[in-house]
Design a protein around this motif. Structure first.
Motif, short mmCIF file in Angstrom:
data_model
loop_
_atom_site.label_atom_id
_atom_site.label_comp_id
_atom_site.label_asym_id
_atom_site.label_seq_id
_atom_site.Cartn_x
_atom_site.Cartn_y
_atom_site.Cartn_z
N LEU A 125 17.56 30.97 -14.50
CA LEU A 125 17.46 32.08 -15.43
C LEU A 125 17.46 33.36 -14.59
N GLY A 180 10.37 26.87 -15.02
CA GLY A 180 10.42 27.09 -16.45
C GLY A 180 9.05 27.02 -17.08
N ALA A 229 13.38 24.21 -20.35
CA ALA A 229 13.18 25.55 -20.89
C ALA A 229 12.48 25.50 -22.24
N GLU A 253 12.23 31.00 -23.69
CA GLU A 253 13.08 31.24 -22.53
C GLU A 253 14.55 31.21 -22.91
N LEU A 273 19.75 26.03 -18.53
CA LEU A 273 18.44 25.76 -19.11
C LEU A 273 18.44 24.38 -19.76
#
Length: 500
Positions: free
Chosen positions: A25, A31, A53, A57, A217
C-alpha cells in the motif's frame, strides 16, 4: 514480519523477506488485518505468510490509487511500454524460481506452472504494445469542426483473482490495465497470494513502476466488497465462481461501474461418430484431469455418439487408471492435490451424489488427503448433479447422444457457455459449431486453451463475454470512449444577437 516458520523455497529475485507477511500500500507495509499462513497443498507445509487487508485499507488504497493515476496516465507511451516489457523480462529471467512457487503454492505439475509463467511474460509483452496502439478514430461530421472518438484510461481498476491459475488470471488484467494508463488494485485469493499477487508486484516493482500505481492487498470477502464499493474504482475485473460473480456484478451495477466477469463453466466435449478413439480419449482425459479439474474451462461433460460410447468410456477409464496422483513437486505425479479440504469434500460429495442418481463409477471415485483420484462416470442421465453442476475437480461424466441435433440440445442444457470442444470430422464439426452458444469453440481440441492474444470469456452463467485478451478486448475493457471536437474559432450561437 510473520513469526511463522516456513519450509524453504529457493531464494532469489522474488526476495521473500521483502514482502513476507505484508501487503503493498504505497510500499511494503503491515496490514491491519490478520497475517495468514500460505500452505503448500502437496505437503501441508507453510511456505509463506500473507498480510490481509481490512475493508478500511482497501478504501484508502482506492483513494491513493486515484491520486497517482492521473500522473501515470500522462506518462509517455514509451514509459508505460518500457515498464510492461520490464515486467515481462522479470518473468523470463527468473522463470525457474517462479515455476517452483507456482508448483508448490497451487499443487501444480511442472507443465502447468511453466504455462503460467510463460503466459504471464507474454501478457506483459502484449501489454507493452498497447500504449502505442491507436486509441481512437476520426469521425465524419456535418459541422465545420474536427470530430474524434478517443480512448481514455478508465481510472482505477480493481482486479479480483482466484486460486486455480492465480498468476495468469491476475496478470491478464493487471498488465493491460497498467499499460493503458490506469492504476490498479489487485486482490488475489488468500490461498494463493504469492503466485496471484506478490510475484506480480515484484515484477512491476523491479521494472520501475511508480509506487502506488499498483497496490497489492490480499483479503477476504469484506475487502473485496470494499473494492467494489469504492467510488474511485471505475472498473472491476473479477474471475471466480458464478455465485460470487453475481454479487460483484450487483454491487458494480448499483454503483454504476463496469464489471468484467469471467465465471464458471460446465464445458462440453462432443465426440463425433468416426472419431479416432485413442486420440479422443487422450484429449478427453487432458480436458477433465489437467490441474485436477480446477479450471473454468475443464471438460465437465463428455457427449459421445452412441456408436462409440462404450469403447470411449473404456479408453477414458484406462487413461484415468494410468495417471499418477501425488505431490507434483516431490514426485513425478501427473495429478496433484486440490487446493484444500473444502474443495475436496465438495468433489467427493458430488461423486457420491452422482452414484446415488444412477451413474456408474468406472474409474477413481475416491480421495486420500487432498488427492482426488481421476474419476470417470458412465451412465450419467439428465438431472444428475455431476452433469448439471460445475464440479471443479478431476471428474469426467460421460453421456451418449444419437444425432447432432441431440448433441446441440445437450450442450445447451447447461446455463453455462464458456468453452466447447468438438472431436472428429471437421465438416460435421463446423455445422455443429455454427449452432452453439459459447465464448470459445475448439474443433479437434479439448476445451482447455488460453493464449495471451486471444479473446477470452463466456456467455450465460459463464460471464459477461470476451473481455480479456488481444488489443481490441483489452482496450475496450480498460478504457472509456470520449467524444472530442475542435473548431478553429468559437462557434456562433443561435441566441447571440447582432453585436454591432
Amino acid at each position: 514480519m510473520s513469526p511463522h516458520a516456513h519450509t524453504a523455497v529457493s531464494p532469489g529475485a522474488l526476495d521473500q523477506q521483502r514482502w513476507d507477511g505484508l501487503l503493498y500500500l504505497d510500499g511494503w507495509t503491515e496490514g491491519g488485518g490478520e497475517v495468514i499462513d500460505v500452505h503448500e497443498p502437496g505437503t501441508g507445509a507453510v511456505i509463506a505468510s500473507a498480510g490481509l487487508a481490512t475493508a478500511q485499507e482497501m478504501t484508502f488504497a482506492a483513494t491513493r490509487a486515484a491520486r497517482v493515476q492521473t500522473d501515470w496516465a500522462a506518462a509517455a507511451p514509451a514509459v508505460r511500454a518500457t515498464i510492461a516489457r520490464g515486467a515481462g523480462d522479470f518473468f523470463l529471467r527468473h522463470a525457474e524460481e517462479l515455476i517452483e512457487w507456482v508448483q508448490r503454492e497451487t499443487g501444480a505439475i511442472r507443465a502447468k506452472a511453466e504455462l503460467e509463467v510463460s503466459i504471464a511474460a507474454n501478457e506483459c509483452f502484449d501489454a507493452a504494445a498497447l500504449p502505442h496502439h491507436p486509441h481512437g478514430e476520426v469521425l465524419t461530421s456535418n459541422e465545420p469542426h474536427w470530430s474524434f472518438a478517443r480512448r481514455q484510461p478508465a481510472g482505477v481498476v480493481g482486479v479480483i483473482s482466484p486460486f486455480n491459475f492465480p498468476l495468469i488470471l491476475s496478470i491478464r488484467s493487471v498488465a493491460p490495465a497498467l499499460a493503458l494508463g490506469n492504476s490498479v488494485i489487485l486482490k488475489p485469493d488468500p490461498r494463493t497470494p504469492v503466485s496471484g499477487g506478490y510475484m506480480i508486484m515484484r515484477a512491476f516493482e523491479e521494472a520501475g513502476l511508480t509506487p502506488g500505481v499498483l497496490q497489492l492487498l490480499p483479503g477476504r470477502v469484506a475487502a473485496g466488497s470494499a473494492l467494489t464499493e469504492a467510488p474511485e474504482v471505475r472498473v472491476v475485473s473479477f474471475t471466480g465462481s458464478t455465485a460470487a460473480g453475481r454479487k460483484v456484478g450487483e454491487a458494480c451495477g448499483r454503483n454504476l461501474k463496469r464489471a468484467h466477469l469471467e465465471l464458471g463453466g460446465n464445458n462440453a466435449l462432443i465426440v463425433l461418430p468416426g472419431a479416432d478413439l485413442e486420440l479422443a480419449a487422450s484429449a478427453g482425459a487432458f480436458g477433465s484431469f489437467l490441474h485436477q479439474g480446477q479450471i473454468c474451462m475443464t471438460t465437465g461433460r463428455h457427449l459421445v455418439h452412441e456408436s462409440i460410447y462404450e469403447e470411449y468410456v473404456r479408453r477414458l477409464a484406462a487413461k484415468a487408471h494410468s495417471l499418477r496422483v501425488g505431490d507434483p513437486w516431490t514426485t513425478t505425479a501427473q495429478l496433484g492435490p486440490v487446493i484444500d479440504r473444502v474443495q475436496r469434500d465438495r468433489i467427493v460429495a458430488l461423486i457420491r451424489a452422482a452414484e446415488d442418481a444412477g451413474a456408474e463409477v468406472v474409474a477413481g471415485g475416491g480421495a486420500e488427503g487432498l488427492l482426488v483420484q481421476p474419476t470417470v462416470l458412465a451412465g450419467v442421465g439428465a438431472g444428475n448433479p455431476a452433469w448439471t453442476e460445475e464440479i471443479f475437480g478431476p471428474v469426467a461424466p460421460v453421456r451418449a447422444f444419437s444425432t447432432l441435433d441431440e448433441a446441440v440440445e445437450l450442450v445447451h442444457e447447461s446455463a453455462y457457455g464458456l468453452a466447447v470442444g468438438i472431436l472428429g470430422d471437421v465438416g460435421a464439426a463446423m455445422t455443429v459449431a455454427d449452432r452453439l452458444r459459447s465464448g470459445k469453440i475448439h474443433i479437434n481440441e479439448q476445451t482447455v486453451a488460453d493464449e495471451s492474444n486471444a479473446p477470452f470469456g463466456g456467455v450465460g452463467n459463464s460471464g459477461t463475454g470476451a473481455r480479456f485478451g488481444g488489443y481490441t478486448a483489452n482496450i475496450e475493457a480498460f478504457t472509456e470512449t470520449q467524444w472530442l471536437t475542435v473548431r478553429p474559432s468559437i462557434a456562433p450561437s443561435p441566441f447571440a444577437g447582432d453585436a454591432r
